[in-house]
Design an enzyme around this catalytic site. Structure first.
Site, PDB file in Angstrom:
ATOM      1  N   LYS A  21      43.021  55.869  62.781  1.00  0.00           N
ATOM      2  CA  LYS A  21      42.923  57.109  63.570  1.00  0.00           C
ATOM      3  C   LYS A  21      41.965  58.112  62.911  1.00  0.00           C
ATOM      4  O   LYS A  21      41.096  58.669  63.588  1.00  0.00           O
ATOM      5  CB  LYS A  21      44.337  57.706  63.706  1.00  0.00           C
ATOM      6  CG  LYS A  21      44.390  59.108  64.272  1.00  0.00           C
ATOM      7  CD  LYS A  21      45.808  59.476  64.642  1.00  0.00           C
ATOM      8  CE  LYS A  21      46.574  60.230  63.571  1.00  0.00           C
ATOM      9  NZ  LYS A  21      46.238  61.634  63.397  1.00  0.00           N
ATOM     10  N   ARG A 121      51.257  74.619  65.788  1.00  0.00           N
ATOM     11  CA  ARG A 121      50.750  74.217  64.464  1.00  0.00           C
ATOM     12  C   ARG A 121      49.778  75.242  63.883  1.00  0.00           C
ATOM     13  O   ARG A 121      49.043  75.897  64.618  1.00  0.00           O
ATOM     14  CB  ARG A 121      50.138  72.819  64.583  1.00  0.00           C
ATOM     15  CG  ARG A 121      51.235  71.870  65.058  1.00  0.00           C
ATOM     16  CD  ARG A 121      50.803  70.472  65.176  1.00  0.00           C
ATOM     17  NE  ARG A 121      50.485  69.887  63.894  1.00  0.00           N
ATOM     18  CZ  ARG A 121      50.051  68.649  63.758  1.00  0.00           C
ATOM     19  NH1 ARG A 121      49.894  67.886  64.825  1.00  0.00           N
ATOM     20  NH2 ARG A 121      49.781  68.165  62.574  1.00  0.00           N
ATOM     21  N   GLN A 171      42.083  67.770  57.155  1.00  0.00           N
ATOM     22  CA  GLN A 171      41.587  68.357  58.407  1.00  0.00           C
ATOM     23  C   GLN A 171      40.885  69.674  58.124  1.00  0.00           C
ATOM     24  O   GLN A 171      39.805  69.944  58.658  1.00  0.00           O
ATOM     25  CB  GLN A 171      42.742  68.567  59.385  1.00  0.00           C
ATOM     26  CG  GLN A 171      43.299  67.254  59.906  1.00  0.00           C
ATOM     27  CD  GLN A 171      44.462  67.428  60.856  1.00  0.00           C
ATOM     28  OE1 GLN A 171      44.914  68.544  61.093  1.00  0.00           O
ATOM     29  NE2 GLN A 171      44.944  66.334  61.404  1.00  0.00           N
ATOM     30  N   ASP A 319      51.329  61.056  56.121  1.00  0.00           N
ATOM     31  CA  ASP A 319      51.749  60.649  57.477  1.00  0.00           C
ATOM     32  C   ASP A 319      52.841  59.570  57.455  1.00  0.00           C
ATOM     33  O   ASP A 319      53.313  59.151  58.515  1.00  0.00           O
ATOM     34  CB  ASP A 319      50.552  60.100  58.265  1.00  0.00           C
ATOM     35  CG  ASP A 319      49.629  61.226  58.717  1.00  0.00           C
ATOM     36  OD1 ASP A 319      50.067  62.394  58.726  1.00  0.00           O
ATOM     37  OD2 ASP A 319      48.466  60.929  59.046  1.00  0.00           O
TER      38      ASP A 319
HETATM   39  C1  S3P Z   1      44.298  63.779  59.032  1.00  0.00           C
HETATM   40  C2  S3P Z   1      44.808  64.522  57.996  1.00  0.00           C
HETATM   41  C3  S3P Z   1      46.248  64.791  57.831  1.00  0.00           C
HETATM   42  C4  S3P Z   1      47.100  63.842  58.660  1.00  0.00           C
HETATM   43  C5  S3P Z   1      46.576  63.664  60.053  1.00  0.00           C
HETATM   44  C6  S3P Z   1      45.151  63.135  60.040  1.00  0.00           C
HETATM   45  C7  S3P Z   1      42.844  63.604  59.122  1.00  0.00           C
HETATM   46  O1  S3P Z   1      46.517  66.129  58.239  1.00  0.00           O
HETATM   47  O2  S3P Z   1      48.432  64.311  58.686  1.00  0.00           O
HETATM   48  O3  S3P Z   1      47.381  62.756  60.782  1.00  0.00           O
HETATM   49  O4  S3P Z   1      42.382  62.703  59.860  1.00  0.00           O
HETATM   50  O5  S3P Z   1      42.129  64.347  58.454  1.00  0.00           O
HETATM   51  P1  S3P Z   1      46.336  67.383  57.229  1.00  0.00           P
HETATM   52  O6  S3P Z   1      44.935  67.438  56.868  1.00  0.00           O
HETATM   53  O7  S3P Z   1      46.755  68.577  58.034  1.00  0.00           O
HETATM   54  O8  S3P Z   1      47.254  67.097  56.086  1.00  0.00           O
END
Ligand code: S3P
Length: 438
Positions: A21, A121, A171, A319
Protein backbone atom coordinates in the site's frame (compact mmCIF):
# COMPACT_ATOMS: atom_id res chain seq x y z
CA UNK A 1 -21.63 -7.94 5.24
CA UNK A 2 -20.64 -10.39 8.02
CA UNK A 3 -17.42 -12.40 7.95
CA UNK A 4 -17.59 -15.67 9.86
CA UNK A 5 -14.42 -17.50 10.87
CA UNK A 6 -14.76 -21.11 11.96
CA UNK A 7 -12.03 -22.86 13.91
CA UNK A 8 -10.84 -26.39 13.21
CA UNK A 9 -8.89 -26.16 9.93
CA UNK A 10 -5.13 -25.75 9.76
CA UNK A 11 -3.83 -23.57 6.88
CA UNK A 12 -1.31 -24.74 4.28
CA UNK A 13 0.17 -23.67 0.96
CA UNK A 14 1.59 -20.63 -0.80
CA UNK A 15 0.24 -17.19 -1.54
CA UNK A 16 1.37 -13.94 -3.15
CA UNK A 17 0.12 -10.68 -1.69
CA UNK A 18 -1.23 -7.59 -3.44
CA UNK A 19 1.30 -4.78 -4.00
CA UNK A 20 2.36 -2.86 -0.92
CA UNK A 21 0.00 0.00 0.00
CA UNK A 22 2.69 2.54 0.95
CA UNK A 23 4.68 1.79 -2.21
CA UNK A 24 1.55 1.90 -4.40
CA UNK A 25 0.55 5.34 -3.10
CA UNK A 26 4.05 6.73 -3.54
CA UNK A 27 4.71 5.17 -6.95
CA UNK A 28 1.41 6.52 -8.31
CA UNK A 29 1.75 10.04 -6.90
CA UNK A 30 5.45 10.43 -7.69
CA UNK A 31 4.84 9.10 -11.23
CA UNK A 32 2.21 11.83 -11.69
CA UNK A 33 4.82 14.44 -10.64
CA UNK A 34 7.48 13.03 -13.01
CA UNK A 35 7.93 13.98 -16.64
CA UNK A 36 7.00 11.12 -18.97
CA UNK A 37 5.40 7.69 -18.78
CA UNK A 38 5.78 5.48 -15.70
CA UNK A 39 4.92 1.78 -15.60
CA UNK A 40 3.99 0.20 -12.24
CA UNK A 41 3.37 -3.54 -11.99
CA UNK A 42 1.49 -5.24 -9.12
CA UNK A 43 -0.09 -1.93 -8.08
CA UNK A 44 -2.50 -2.36 -5.14
CA UNK A 45 -6.08 -1.99 -6.36
CA UNK A 46 -8.16 -1.29 -3.22
CA UNK A 47 -10.33 1.41 -1.62
CA UNK A 48 -7.43 3.51 -0.34
CA UNK A 49 -5.59 3.62 -3.67
CA UNK A 50 -8.77 4.24 -5.69
CA UNK A 51 -9.17 7.61 -3.97
CA UNK A 52 -5.60 8.58 -4.95
CA UNK A 53 -6.28 7.48 -8.55
CA UNK A 54 -9.48 9.55 -8.67
CA UNK A 55 -7.79 12.54 -7.04
CA UNK A 56 -5.04 12.54 -9.67
CA UNK A 57 -7.64 12.34 -12.48
CA UNK A 58 -9.27 15.46 -11.01
CA UNK A 59 -5.84 17.19 -11.21
CA UNK A 60 -5.54 16.36 -14.93
CA UNK A 61 -3.26 13.31 -14.67
CA UNK A 62 -3.94 10.47 -17.13
CA UNK A 63 -3.47 6.85 -16.09
CA UNK A 64 -4.76 3.50 -17.31
CA UNK A 65 -4.64 -0.13 -16.20
CA UNK A 66 -3.54 -3.03 -18.39
CA UNK A 67 -4.37 -5.91 -16.04
CA UNK A 68 -2.55 -5.15 -12.80
CA UNK A 69 -0.06 -2.94 -14.71
CA UNK A 70 -0.66 0.76 -14.11
CA UNK A 71 0.58 3.26 -16.69
CA UNK A 72 0.78 6.89 -15.57
CA UNK A 73 1.43 9.89 -17.83
CA UNK A 74 3.44 12.22 -15.59
CA UNK A 75 2.54 15.90 -15.79
CA UNK A 76 5.41 17.35 -13.78
CA UNK A 77 4.84 19.52 -10.70
CA UNK A 78 4.03 22.49 -12.93
CA UNK A 79 1.50 20.53 -15.03
CA UNK A 80 -1.12 19.77 -12.34
CA UNK A 81 -4.48 21.52 -12.92
CA UNK A 82 -6.60 23.01 -10.10
CA UNK A 83 -9.44 20.54 -9.43
CA UNK A 84 -13.01 21.61 -10.29
CA UNK A 85 -14.33 20.38 -6.92
CA UNK A 86 -12.96 19.45 -3.51
CA UNK A 87 -10.75 16.36 -3.55
CA UNK A 88 -12.35 13.45 -1.67
CA UNK A 89 -9.72 11.28 0.02
CA UNK A 90 -12.17 8.76 1.52
CA UNK A 91 -10.61 6.95 4.50
CA UNK A 92 -7.05 7.40 3.26
CA UNK A 93 -4.75 9.48 5.47
CA UNK A 94 -1.87 8.64 3.12
CA UNK A 95 -3.76 10.19 0.21
CA UNK A 96 -4.66 13.42 2.00
CA UNK A 97 -1.24 13.95 3.63
CA UNK A 98 0.92 13.06 0.63
CA UNK A 99 -1.27 14.88 -1.87
CA UNK A 100 -1.26 18.01 0.31
CA UNK A 101 2.57 18.00 0.15
CA UNK A 102 2.53 17.63 -3.62
CA UNK A 103 -0.06 20.39 -4.12
CA UNK A 104 1.87 22.66 -1.75
CA UNK A 105 4.96 22.20 -3.94
CA UNK A 106 2.92 22.72 -7.11
CA UNK A 107 1.16 25.82 -5.76
CA UNK A 108 -2.22 24.41 -6.84
CA UNK A 109 -5.27 25.70 -4.91
CA UNK A 110 -7.52 22.91 -3.63
CA UNK A 111 -9.72 21.70 -0.80
CA UNK A 112 -8.91 18.19 0.46
CA UNK A 113 -11.53 16.34 2.46
CA UNK A 114 -12.63 12.81 3.31
CA UNK A 115 -14.90 10.48 5.25
CA UNK A 116 -16.07 11.20 8.81
CA UNK A 117 -13.32 8.77 9.92
CA UNK A 118 -10.65 10.75 8.06
CA UNK A 119 -12.00 14.02 9.47
CA UNK A 120 -11.19 12.68 12.94
CA UNK A 121 -7.47 12.28 12.17
CA UNK A 122 -4.83 14.92 13.03
CA UNK A 123 -3.76 17.21 10.19
CA UNK A 124 -2.06 19.96 12.21
CA UNK A 125 1.07 17.84 12.02
CA UNK A 126 1.35 18.67 8.31
CA UNK A 127 -0.33 22.09 8.29
CA UNK A 128 1.96 23.68 10.93
CA UNK A 129 5.30 22.88 9.20
CA UNK A 130 3.84 23.68 5.76
CA UNK A 131 2.81 27.11 7.08
CA UNK A 132 6.36 27.53 8.37
CA UNK A 133 7.54 26.92 4.80
CA UNK A 134 5.23 29.70 3.57
CA UNK A 135 2.44 27.52 2.17
CA UNK A 136 -0.95 29.29 2.25
CA UNK A 137 -2.83 26.47 3.98
CA UNK A 138 -5.47 26.03 6.72
CA UNK A 139 -7.05 23.02 8.38
CA UNK A 140 -10.49 23.19 9.98
CA UNK A 141 -10.76 24.52 13.55
CA UNK A 142 -9.94 21.24 15.25
CA UNK A 143 -6.77 20.86 13.15
CA UNK A 144 -8.45 18.27 10.94
CA UNK A 145 -9.76 17.91 7.36
CA UNK A 146 -11.01 19.68 5.31
CA UNK A 147 -7.67 21.25 4.39
CA UNK A 148 -7.72 24.38 2.26
CA UNK A 149 -4.74 25.36 0.06
CA UNK A 150 -4.72 28.80 -1.60
CA UNK A 151 -2.95 29.56 -4.88
CA UNK A 152 0.65 30.78 -4.74
CA UNK A 153 2.37 33.11 -7.17
CA UNK A 154 3.97 31.22 -10.07
CA UNK A 155 7.72 30.72 -9.51
CA UNK A 156 7.46 31.70 -5.83
CA UNK A 157 9.59 29.20 -3.93
CA UNK A 158 8.86 27.89 -0.42
CA UNK A 159 11.15 28.56 2.55
CA UNK A 160 13.66 25.83 3.31
CA UNK A 161 13.24 24.47 6.86
CA UNK A 162 15.15 22.51 9.46
CA UNK A 163 12.19 20.83 11.19
CA UNK A 164 11.75 18.38 14.07
CA UNK A 165 8.68 16.17 13.66
CA UNK A 166 6.96 15.83 17.08
CA UNK A 167 5.97 12.22 16.24
CA UNK A 168 7.63 9.71 13.92
CA UNK A 169 5.43 9.65 10.82
CA UNK A 170 6.31 8.66 7.28
CA UNK A 171 3.19 10.42 6.02
CA UNK A 172 4.24 13.73 7.56
CA UNK A 173 7.86 13.22 6.45
CA UNK A 174 6.75 12.46 2.89
CA UNK A 175 4.37 15.43 2.78
CA UNK A 176 7.22 17.75 3.82
CA UNK A 177 9.75 16.15 1.46
CA UNK A 178 7.36 16.71 -1.44
CA UNK A 179 6.91 20.36 -0.41
CA UNK A 180 10.71 20.59 -0.11
CA UNK A 181 10.96 19.97 -3.87
CA UNK A 182 9.78 23.59 -4.25
CA UNK A 183 11.98 25.06 -1.48
CA UNK A 184 14.63 27.74 -1.89
CA UNK A 185 17.35 25.60 -0.30
CA UNK A 186 18.15 22.39 1.57
CA UNK A 187 15.43 21.09 3.91
CA UNK A 188 16.35 18.91 6.88
CA UNK A 189 13.79 16.80 8.77
CA UNK A 190 14.42 15.03 12.07
CA UNK A 191 12.24 12.22 13.48
CA UNK A 192 12.18 10.84 17.03
CA UNK A 193 12.54 7.31 15.59
CA UNK A 194 13.10 6.26 11.95
CA UNK A 195 9.81 5.71 10.09
CA UNK A 196 9.42 3.84 6.79
CA UNK A 197 11.88 5.18 4.21
CA UNK A 198 10.16 4.33 0.90
CA UNK A 199 9.94 7.99 -0.12
CA UNK A 200 13.66 8.51 0.34
CA UNK A 201 14.45 5.41 -1.73
CA UNK A 202 11.99 6.23 -4.52
CA UNK A 203 12.81 9.93 -4.85
CA UNK A 204 16.54 9.06 -5.00
CA UNK A 205 15.75 6.66 -7.88
CA UNK A 206 13.93 9.51 -9.62
CA UNK A 207 17.02 11.72 -9.49
CA UNK A 208 16.35 13.80 -6.35
CA UNK A 209 19.33 14.84 -4.19
CA UNK A 210 18.22 13.22 -0.91
CA UNK A 211 20.23 11.66 1.92
CA UNK A 212 19.12 9.91 5.06
CA UNK A 213 20.73 8.33 8.10
CA UNK A 214 17.44 7.01 9.47
CA UNK A 215 16.32 9.74 11.88
CA UNK A 216 17.45 12.66 9.72
CA UNK A 217 16.61 13.31 6.05
CA UNK A 218 18.13 16.05 3.93
CA UNK A 219 16.69 17.10 0.56
CA UNK A 220 18.32 19.67 -1.72
CA UNK A 221 15.97 20.61 -4.53
CA UNK A 222 17.02 21.67 -8.02
CA UNK A 223 14.84 24.21 -9.81
CA UNK A 224 12.93 23.48 -11.94
CA UNK A 225 12.19 20.03 -10.47
CA UNK A 226 12.65 17.21 -13.00
CA UNK A 227 11.66 13.77 -11.71
CA UNK A 228 12.56 10.74 -13.84
CA UNK A 229 9.62 8.39 -14.52
CA UNK A 230 9.40 5.04 -12.70
CA UNK A 231 9.52 1.46 -13.99
CA UNK A 232 8.70 -0.70 -10.98
CA UNK A 233 7.25 -4.03 -10.00
CA UNK A 234 5.90 -3.69 -6.46
CA UNK A 235 6.53 -6.38 -3.84
CA UNK A 236 3.70 -7.86 -1.73
CA UNK A 237 2.37 -5.87 1.22
CA UNK A 238 3.99 -6.93 4.51
CA UNK A 239 1.13 -5.24 6.40
CA UNK A 240 -1.39 -7.53 4.66
CA UNK A 241 0.96 -10.51 5.07
CA UNK A 242 0.83 -9.82 8.83
CA UNK A 243 -2.67 -11.33 9.12
CA UNK A 244 -1.65 -14.54 7.34
CA UNK A 245 1.53 -14.82 9.38
CA UNK A 246 -0.42 -14.59 12.63
CA UNK A 247 -3.10 -16.97 11.27
CA UNK A 248 -0.45 -19.64 10.62
CA UNK A 249 1.27 -19.09 13.98
CA UNK A 250 -1.88 -19.49 16.08
CA UNK A 251 -3.68 -22.24 14.13
CA UNK A 252 -2.41 -25.72 15.11
CA UNK A 253 -0.85 -27.79 12.32
CA UNK A 254 -0.36 -24.83 9.94
CA UNK A 255 2.52 -23.98 7.63
CA UNK A 256 2.38 -21.39 4.83
CA UNK A 257 4.80 -19.58 2.50
CA UNK A 258 4.19 -16.01 1.33
CA UNK A 259 6.09 -15.14 -1.86
CA UNK A 260 7.77 -11.85 -2.80
CA UNK A 261 6.94 -9.86 0.32
CA UNK A 262 8.40 -6.41 1.01
CA UNK A 263 11.09 -6.78 3.70
CA UNK A 264 12.27 -3.21 4.14
CA UNK A 265 13.76 -3.15 7.70
CA UNK A 266 11.64 -0.10 8.59
CA UNK A 267 8.56 -2.35 8.13
CA UNK A 268 9.60 -5.72 9.58
CA UNK A 269 9.13 -5.03 13.30
CA UNK A 270 6.27 -7.55 13.51
CA UNK A 271 8.57 -10.37 12.39
CA UNK A 272 11.05 -9.44 15.15
CA UNK A 273 8.30 -9.22 17.78
CA UNK A 274 6.77 -12.57 16.79
CA UNK A 275 10.17 -14.30 16.72
CA UNK A 276 10.85 -12.93 20.21
CA UNK A 277 7.60 -14.69 21.24
CA UNK A 278 8.88 -18.01 19.86
CA UNK A 279 7.28 -17.79 16.40
CA UNK A 280 8.93 -19.97 13.75
CA UNK A 281 9.34 -17.56 10.82
CA UNK A 282 12.03 -17.97 8.17
CA UNK A 283 12.93 -15.88 5.12
CA UNK A 284 14.24 -17.37 1.86
CA UNK A 285 15.10 -16.02 -1.58
CA UNK A 286 16.05 -12.56 -0.31
CA UNK A 287 16.67 -10.12 -3.15
CA UNK A 288 16.06 -6.52 -4.12
CA UNK A 289 13.23 -5.26 -6.32
CA UNK A 290 12.72 -1.65 -7.35
CA UNK A 291 15.13 -0.45 -4.66
CA UNK A 292 13.40 -2.40 -1.85
CA UNK A 293 14.39 -5.67 -0.11
CA UNK A 294 12.00 -8.58 -0.78
CA UNK A 295 11.84 -12.28 0.11
CA UNK A 296 9.64 -15.32 0.75
CA UNK A 297 8.37 -15.84 4.30
CA UNK A 298 7.60 -19.32 5.70
CA UNK A 299 5.60 -19.51 8.92
CA UNK A 300 4.91 -22.62 11.02
CA UNK A 301 2.43 -22.94 13.89
CA UNK A 302 4.31 -22.23 17.14
CA UNK A 303 3.79 -22.07 20.87
CA UNK A 304 4.03 -18.33 21.64
CA UNK A 305 5.00 -16.61 24.89
CA UNK A 306 4.39 -13.00 25.95
CA UNK A 307 6.79 -10.17 25.08
CA UNK A 308 7.38 -6.42 25.46
CA UNK A 309 7.07 -3.90 22.59
CA UNK A 310 8.22 -0.27 22.91
CA UNK A 311 10.71 2.28 21.48
CA UNK A 312 11.79 2.09 17.82
CA UNK A 313 10.09 -1.29 17.38
CA UNK A 314 6.70 0.43 17.71
CA UNK A 315 7.38 2.55 14.60
CA UNK A 316 8.69 -0.47 12.67
CA UNK A 317 5.35 -2.29 13.19
CA UNK A 318 2.97 0.67 13.50
CA UNK A 319 0.27 -0.88 11.26
CA UNK A 320 0.69 -4.39 12.64
CA UNK A 321 -0.67 -4.01 16.19
CA UNK A 322 -4.11 -5.45 15.39
CA UNK A 323 -2.51 -8.66 14.06
CA UNK A 324 0.11 -8.62 16.82
CA UNK A 325 -2.50 -8.28 19.57
CA UNK A 326 -4.24 -11.42 18.30
CA UNK A 327 -0.93 -13.32 18.49
CA UNK A 328 -0.45 -11.96 22.04
CA UNK A 329 -3.95 -13.09 23.02
CA UNK A 330 -3.01 -16.65 21.94
CA UNK A 331 0.39 -16.50 23.64
CA UNK A 332 1.13 -17.80 27.13
CA UNK A 333 1.95 -15.05 29.62
CA UNK A 334 2.03 -11.29 29.67
CA UNK A 335 2.54 -8.99 26.66
CA UNK A 336 3.12 -5.26 27.24
CA UNK A 337 2.83 -2.62 24.52
CA UNK A 338 4.14 0.82 25.55
CA UNK A 339 5.06 4.14 23.86
CA UNK A 340 2.44 3.44 21.21
CA UNK A 341 -0.03 6.31 21.81
CA UNK A 342 0.05 6.97 18.04
CA UNK A 343 -2.22 3.91 17.68
CA UNK A 344 -5.07 6.15 18.88
CA UNK A 345 -4.72 8.21 15.65
CA UNK A 346 -5.16 5.40 13.13
CA UNK A 347 -8.27 4.31 11.20
CA UNK A 348 -9.80 3.84 14.66
CA UNK A 349 -8.48 4.43 18.17
CA UNK A 350 -6.69 1.09 17.95
CA UNK A 351 -5.86 0.94 21.66
CA UNK A 352 -9.51 1.36 22.66
CA UNK A 353 -11.08 -0.72 19.88
CA UNK A 354 -8.58 -3.58 20.13
CA UNK A 355 -9.08 -3.74 23.89
CA UNK A 356 -12.87 -3.68 23.64
CA UNK A 357 -13.20 -6.21 20.81
CA UNK A 358 -10.57 -8.69 22.01
CA UNK A 359 -12.23 -8.60 25.43
CA UNK A 360 -15.52 -9.47 23.66
CA UNK A 361 -13.74 -12.63 22.40
CA UNK A 362 -12.60 -13.56 25.91
CA UNK A 363 -9.13 -11.96 26.06
CA UNK A 364 -7.69 -10.58 29.28
CA UNK A 365 -6.57 -7.15 27.97
CA UNK A 366 -6.12 -3.83 29.76
CA UNK A 367 -5.80 -0.51 27.97
CA UNK A 368 -3.28 2.15 29.09
CA UNK A 369 -2.63 5.71 27.88
CA UNK A 370 0.04 4.63 25.39
CA UNK A 371 -0.56 0.93 24.86
CA UNK A 372 -2.11 -2.20 26.33
CA UNK A 373 -1.31 -5.30 28.37
CA UNK A 374 -2.55 -8.77 27.47
CA UNK A 375 -2.40 -11.70 29.84
CA UNK A 376 -2.61 -14.65 27.45
CA UNK A 377 -3.43 -18.24 28.32
CA UNK A 378 -3.19 -19.73 24.82
CA UNK A 379 -6.90 -19.57 23.96
CA UNK A 380 -9.81 -17.29 22.98
CA UNK A 381 -13.50 -18.06 23.29
CA UNK A 382 -15.02 -16.46 20.15
CA UNK A 383 -18.07 -14.24 19.68
CA UNK A 384 -19.46 -11.25 17.80
CA UNK A 385 -17.21 -8.23 17.10
CA UNK A 386 -17.44 -4.79 15.55
CA UNK A 387 -14.27 -3.50 13.86
CA UNK A 388 -15.44 0.18 14.03
CA UNK A 389 -14.78 0.87 10.35
CA UNK A 390 -11.12 -0.18 10.62
CA UNK A 391 -9.94 -2.58 7.89
CA UNK A 392 -7.02 -3.92 9.92
CA UNK A 393 -9.20 -4.56 12.98
CA UNK A 394 -11.66 -6.50 10.79
CA UNK A 395 -8.90 -8.75 9.38
CA UNK A 396 -7.21 -9.30 12.75
CA UNK A 397 -10.47 -10.25 14.47
CA UNK A 398 -11.38 -12.63 11.62
CA UNK A 399 -7.98 -14.31 12.00
CA UNK A 400 -8.59 -14.65 15.74
CA UNK A 401 -11.56 -16.89 14.91
CA UNK A 402 -9.42 -19.49 13.12
CA UNK A 403 -8.07 -20.81 16.44
CA UNK A 404 -10.90 -19.88 18.84
CA UNK A 405 -13.13 -22.28 20.78
CA UNK A 406 -16.23 -21.03 18.92
CA UNK A 407 -16.80 -19.04 15.71
CA UNK A 408 -15.97 -15.33 15.42
CA UNK A 409 -18.42 -13.14 13.49
CA UNK A 410 -17.04 -9.82 12.25
CA UNK A 411 -19.74 -7.25 11.50
CA UNK A 412 -19.43 -4.70 8.63
CA UNK A 413 -16.49 -6.69 7.23
CA UNK A 414 -16.68 -5.04 3.77
CA UNK A 415 -14.23 -2.43 5.15
CA UNK A 416 -11.50 -5.03 4.45
CA UNK A 417 -11.69 -3.92 0.79
CA UNK A 418 -9.95 -0.68 1.80
CA UNK A 419 -6.59 -2.48 1.67
CA UNK A 420 -6.93 -6.21 0.82
CA UNK A 421 -9.75 -7.21 -1.52
CA UNK A 422 -8.65 -10.87 -1.71
CA UNK A 423 -8.22 -11.39 2.04
CA UNK A 424 -11.06 -13.90 2.41
CA UNK A 425 -10.42 -15.79 -0.84
CA UNK A 426 -6.67 -15.90 -0.05
CA UNK A 427 -7.28 -17.48 3.34
CA UNK A 428 -9.90 -19.84 1.90
CA UNK A 429 -7.35 -21.00 -0.71
CA UNK A 430 -5.05 -21.96 2.20
CA UNK A 431 -7.87 -24.03 3.74
CA UNK A 432 -9.16 -21.56 6.36
CA UNK A 433 -12.79 -21.81 7.48
CA UNK A 434 -14.05 -18.37 6.49
CA UNK A 435 -17.22 -17.24 4.76
CA UNK A 436 -18.98 -13.96 3.98
CA UNK A 437 -22.72 -13.51 4.61
CA UNK A 438 -24.85 -10.54 3.71
C1 S3P B 1 2.09 5.17 5.99
C2 S3P B 1 2.60 5.57 7.20
C3 S3P B 1 1.99 5.20 8.49
C4 S3P B 1 1.02 4.04 8.34
C5 S3P B 1 0.11 4.18 7.15
C6 S3P B 1 0.91 4.30 5.87
C7 S3P B 1 2.76 5.63 4.76
O1 S3P B 1 1.28 6.32 9.00
O2 S3P B 1 0.26 3.91 9.53
O3 S3P B 1 -0.75 3.07 7.04
O4 S3P B 1 2.50 5.05 3.68
O5 S3P B 1 3.56 6.56 4.85
P1 S3P B 1 2.02 7.47 9.87
O6 S3P B 1 3.01 8.08 9.01
O7 S3P B 1 0.93 8.43 10.24
O8 S3P B 1 2.60 6.75 11.05
Amino acid sequence: MKLISTPGNSIHGELTLPGDKSLSHRALLFAALAHGESVIDNFLMAGVTKVMLDALKSLGVDWEFKGSRLIVQGKGLDGLQPPAESIQCGNSATTIRLLTGALAAAGVPAVLDGSPGLRRRPMKRIVTPLQEMGVPIQASQGGTAPIRLEARLKNQLLRAVDYRLPVSSAQVKTCLLLAALAADGTCILHEPQPSRDHTERMLAMMGVNIQTDGRQVKLTPSQPTQLRPLHLSLPGDISSAAFLIVAALITPGSQITLRDVLLNPTRTGLLDALRAMGGEITVQNSSERGGEPVGDITVTHSRLSGTQVDGPLVVRMIDEFPAFAVAAAYAHGRTDVREAAELRNKESDRIAVLSRELRALGANIEESRDGFTIQGDGALRGGLVNPSGDHRLAMALAVAGLAAQQTVTVQAAEIIGESYLDFVSGLQSLGAGMRLES
